[in-house]
Design a protein around this motif. Structure first.
Motif, PDB file in Angstrom:
ATOM      1  N   LEU A 334       0.986  -1.375   0.102  1.00  0.00           N
ATOM      2  CA  LEU A 334      -0.072  -0.131  -0.019  1.00  0.00           C
ATOM      3  C   LEU A 334       0.627   1.332   0.091  1.00  0.00           C
ATOM      4  N   GLN A 335       1.948   1.156   0.738  1.00  0.00           N
ATOM      5  CA  GLN A 335       2.741   2.474   1.032  1.00  0.00           C
ATOM      6  C   GLN A 335       3.415   2.665  -0.504  1.00  0.00           C
ATOM      7  N   SER A 338       1.069   4.080  -3.050  1.00  0.00           N
ATOM      8  CA  SER A 338       0.962   5.303  -2.397  1.00  0.00           C
ATOM      9  C   SER A 338       2.060   6.431  -3.240  1.00  0.00           C
ATOM     10  N   ARG A 339       3.161   5.886  -2.962  1.00  0.00           N
ATOM     11  CA  ARG A 339       4.477   6.537  -3.246  1.00  0.00           C
ATOM     12  C   ARG A 339       4.565   6.634  -4.644  1.00  0.00           C
ATOM     13  N   LEU A 343      -1.776   4.351  -6.262  1.00  0.00           N
ATOM     14  CA  LEU A 343      -3.122   4.446  -5.584  1.00  0.00           C
ATOM     15  C   LEU A 343      -3.975   5.427  -6.216  1.00  0.00           C
ATOM     16  N   GLY A 344      -3.777   6.260  -6.519  1.00  0.00           N
ATOM     17  CA  GLY A 344      -4.617   7.153  -7.359  1.00  0.00           C
ATOM     18  C   GLY A 344      -5.280   6.788  -8.464  1.00  0.00           C
TER      19      GLY A 344
END
Ligand code: MIC
Ligand code: SF4
Length: 647
Positions: A334-335, A338-339, A343-344
């Motif tokens: 997940l991280q 996101s990085r 995730l967007g």
């Protein structure tokens, strides 16, 4: 010395007792253990009952990933107990939110050439990095934590020779579905799968892990890949290269059987309702309208998988008729999503993000609507496991799942007409171990948090000299532990045996009639033993020892079946239930629920050999004798007679 397979090498290096002959009983040293919260609470209560101060393994980890819904206090009561007991006993505690046990273990702990015993049937996931990883009941894992060896039948090794390279849109999931279509989900007890051949190097660690994960659905003891440059690169990217070692089978190593799979010849496959071995090509069933797609679980929720999903979704919106849920396998995944901005893409496409946990895989939310199809990247589609009765659950790769989410019908991803997103492994994963709580130093006193929903492991009385039993239920082939002990909405009762036992065999209850639990407890209270009659492959699926503990609590003392799966058979013995085998299908056919079963001089019969005689008294007054067999070692016999391992 004869040429050896990787599995034989690891077994030889860990052998404590016995001889490495397929089928013979051996004991091995366990280097690492893993527990999850739905089985871990019981495992630690058992560890306490054994009076163990501190674990003796190299590494033991407790994860919180199954029971994270927290509808009521039970789940967090378990978490608090687990965190405190882990601190006291020397176990690393992976906090809720950190991810699914098998995925996190692969990322942060697993090591080639070592042994791992986990209280979850998908523990073999770590075979993806050349670890001999085995699933077992919680009590066996508790014994391993205490430093005791693990007993198993030395497996015969099936070699799966991989050649070629996967085509675009075809995934590791399709390889294991192919193997399931060849070997089936029953009849593979005491077997292990080892992959070899030129195709191995073309597969990344997450693909290998997916394949080893779903080896559980074959019913094999473990699955494993050799440890090679891919393994080294993966561990380096996790900052753990120091634990890497090369581990290959010797030239000329003899496999019990060899299965050839040409990766280049594979196409997208799907396991249709309601068994993981009910495999067809996606082409054959393409076009079925789909209302829900779920991507996640310990099978397919790696960073590699979710990058692929995000790249396909980028710029699109999920089909109007589909609800798409995504549960990343770990906080690391997940991280990283996101990085890197992916995730967007997921959010913009309308995916419903779930926490990094098992979630819908074990019926914790996202149960599908009546008479609709759900397509999932998971490993199990046993009837009702989604939490909806008569569900229609199809298991596919993330590639097929995301294609389906876009079109609204089951879709072969090759027909999307798009370029396959590049599959590159990261050079470095984002490592952040701050949700791994280290235990208190040995000797430091720790207060154990024991709220009122944390019960005690129930004890079982010794078996009688003459067992007088009645068949309470007759069931068919391939009865899974999900049939015996439903999870879903009841998962929160895992630490409360009297409550959980009320739903034993709930799926066979009929409206307006007494439930199985009611009938069984009435028989128990009358002083007679409950007997279950089953066909082939009884106890498929999960490692949950509750499928033994709760029936035992209701007075079940004998299982009569044509065959019983490995983990479940061990759990039965651990909790004082006698697993007996019927020799003939004809015996299965003529026995009925309601028949009485008498086993006279049981201890002497069990000690004398593997065959024993039973007398059956029919409801109509007729009587016959029947020969039964058992596969118990001398030690097992004594244990089951005493009422199980805790006794
Ligand atoms: C499962 O997939 O069925 C589970 C839930 O992970 C089980 C363990 C359990 O029942 O707690 C498993 O596979 O062993
Ligand atoms: Fe969790 Fe599902 Fe994996 Fe079992 S199979 S460990 S429930 S994700």
């Amino acid at each position: 010395m004869a040429a050896m397979t990787v599995i034989q090498k690891i077994l030889a290096a860990h052998l404590v007792e016995g001889e490495l002959k397929p089928g013979s009983e051996i004991k091995i040293r366990i280097d690492q253990t893993l527990c999850q919260d739905a089985t871990g609470t019981m495992a630690f209560l058992e560890l306490e009952a054994m009076g163990v101060d501190r674990v003796r393994t190299d590494v033991s980890v407790q994860y919180v990933d199954h029971n994270t819904n927290q509808m009521g206090p039970e789940n967090q009561n378990d978490h608090l107990y687990l965190q405190s007991i882990c601190s006291a006993k020397g176990v690393v505690f992976s906090r809720p939110g950190n991810g699914i046990c098998h995925q996190v273990h692969l990322e942060r702990f697993g090591a080639p050439g070592r042994t791992l015993l986990g209280s979850d049937s998908h523990t073999p996931t770590n075979g993806g990095i050349g670890m001999l990883a085995i699933g077992a009941g919680g009590l066996d894992v508790a014994v391993a934590m205490a430093g005791g060896p693990f007993k198993l039948a030395c497996p015969r090794v099936i070699g799966v020779r991989l050649s070629g390279r996967l085509s675009p849109w075809v995934a590791g999931k399709d390889v294991i579905l192919k193997l399931l279509s060849i070997l089936g989900s029953k009849g593979n007890v005491d077997t292990a799968v080892e992959y070899f051949g030129p195709g191995v190097t073309t597969l990344s660690v997450p693909e290998r892990a997916t394949m080893c994960n779903m080896g559980a659905e074959l019913g094999v003891t473990s699955s494993l890949f050799p440890s090679d440059r891919q393994t080294q690169a993966y561990l380096r990217a996790q900052g753990r290269e120091a634990c890497w070692q090369a581990l290959l089978a010797d030239a000329g190593a003899a496999y019990d059987r060899v299965i050839d799979i040409d990766l280049a010849a594979l196409e997208p496959l799907v396991a249709c309702p309601s068994n993981p071995a009910n495999v067809k090509t996606v082409r054959e069933v393409a076009g079925i309208p789909v209302a829900q797609v779920v991507i996640g679980s310990c099978t397919n929720s790696s960073y590699r998988d979710l990058c692929l999903v995000a790249d396909v979704l980028a710029g699109n919106v999920v089909h109007a008729g589909v609800s798409l849920a995504i549960a990343p396998g770990s906080r690391q995944v997940l991280q990283m999503l996101s990085r890197d901005g992916r995730l967007g893409h997921l959010i913009a496409a309308g995916a419903r993000l779930l926490e990094s946990a098992c979630g819908p895989c074990i019926g914790q939310g996202f149960s599908p609507a009546d008479n609709t199809v759900t397509v999932r990247s998971f490993n199990r589609n046993f009837s009702g496991r989604t939490g909806s009765k008569n569900d229609q659950c199809y298991l596919v790769s993330p590639e097929t799942a995301v294609a389906t989410a876009l079109t609204g019908v089951l879709t072969d991803p090759r027909t999307l007409g798009r370029e396959y997103p590049a599959r590159k492994m990261p050079r470095a994963f984002q490592v952040d171990d701050r949700l791994l709580v280290q235990p208190a130093p040995a000797g430091q006193s720790v207060e154990i948090v024991r709220k009122e929903t944390i019960g005690e492991p129930p004890r079982c009385s010794p078996l009688a000299e003459d067992v007088d039993g009645a068949v309470l239920l007759k069931v068919g082939d391939k009865i899974t532990t999900d049939h015996i002990m439903p999870a879903g909405a009841y998962l929160k009762y895992r630490s409360n045996i009297p409550r959980y036992a009320q739903v034993v065999f709930e799926c066979f209850n009929e409206p307006g009639k007494p439930s199985f639990a009611q009938r069984a407890s009435a028989l128990r209270d009358s002083g007679r033993a409950g007997v279950i009659l089953a066909g082939e492959s009884y106890g498929q699926g999960s490692s949950r020892e509750h499928a033994a503990i709760c029936p035992m609590f209701l007075g079940i003392r004998v299982i009569l079946a044509l065959s019983i799966e490995r983990i479940h058979a061990a759990n039965l013995v651990n909790f004082g239930i006698l697993p007996l085998l019927l020799k003939e299908r004809a015996d299965y056919a003529r026995l009925e629920a309601g028949d009485s079963l008498r086993l006279e001089h049981l201890p002497a019969q069990l000690r004398a050999g593997t065959a024993l005689t039973a007398r059956v008294l029919r409801a109509d007054g007729t009587e016959f004798a029947m020969t039964l067999t058992h596969a118990l070692s001398g030690e097992d016999v004594e244990m089951v007679l005493k009422g199980g391992r805790l006794a």
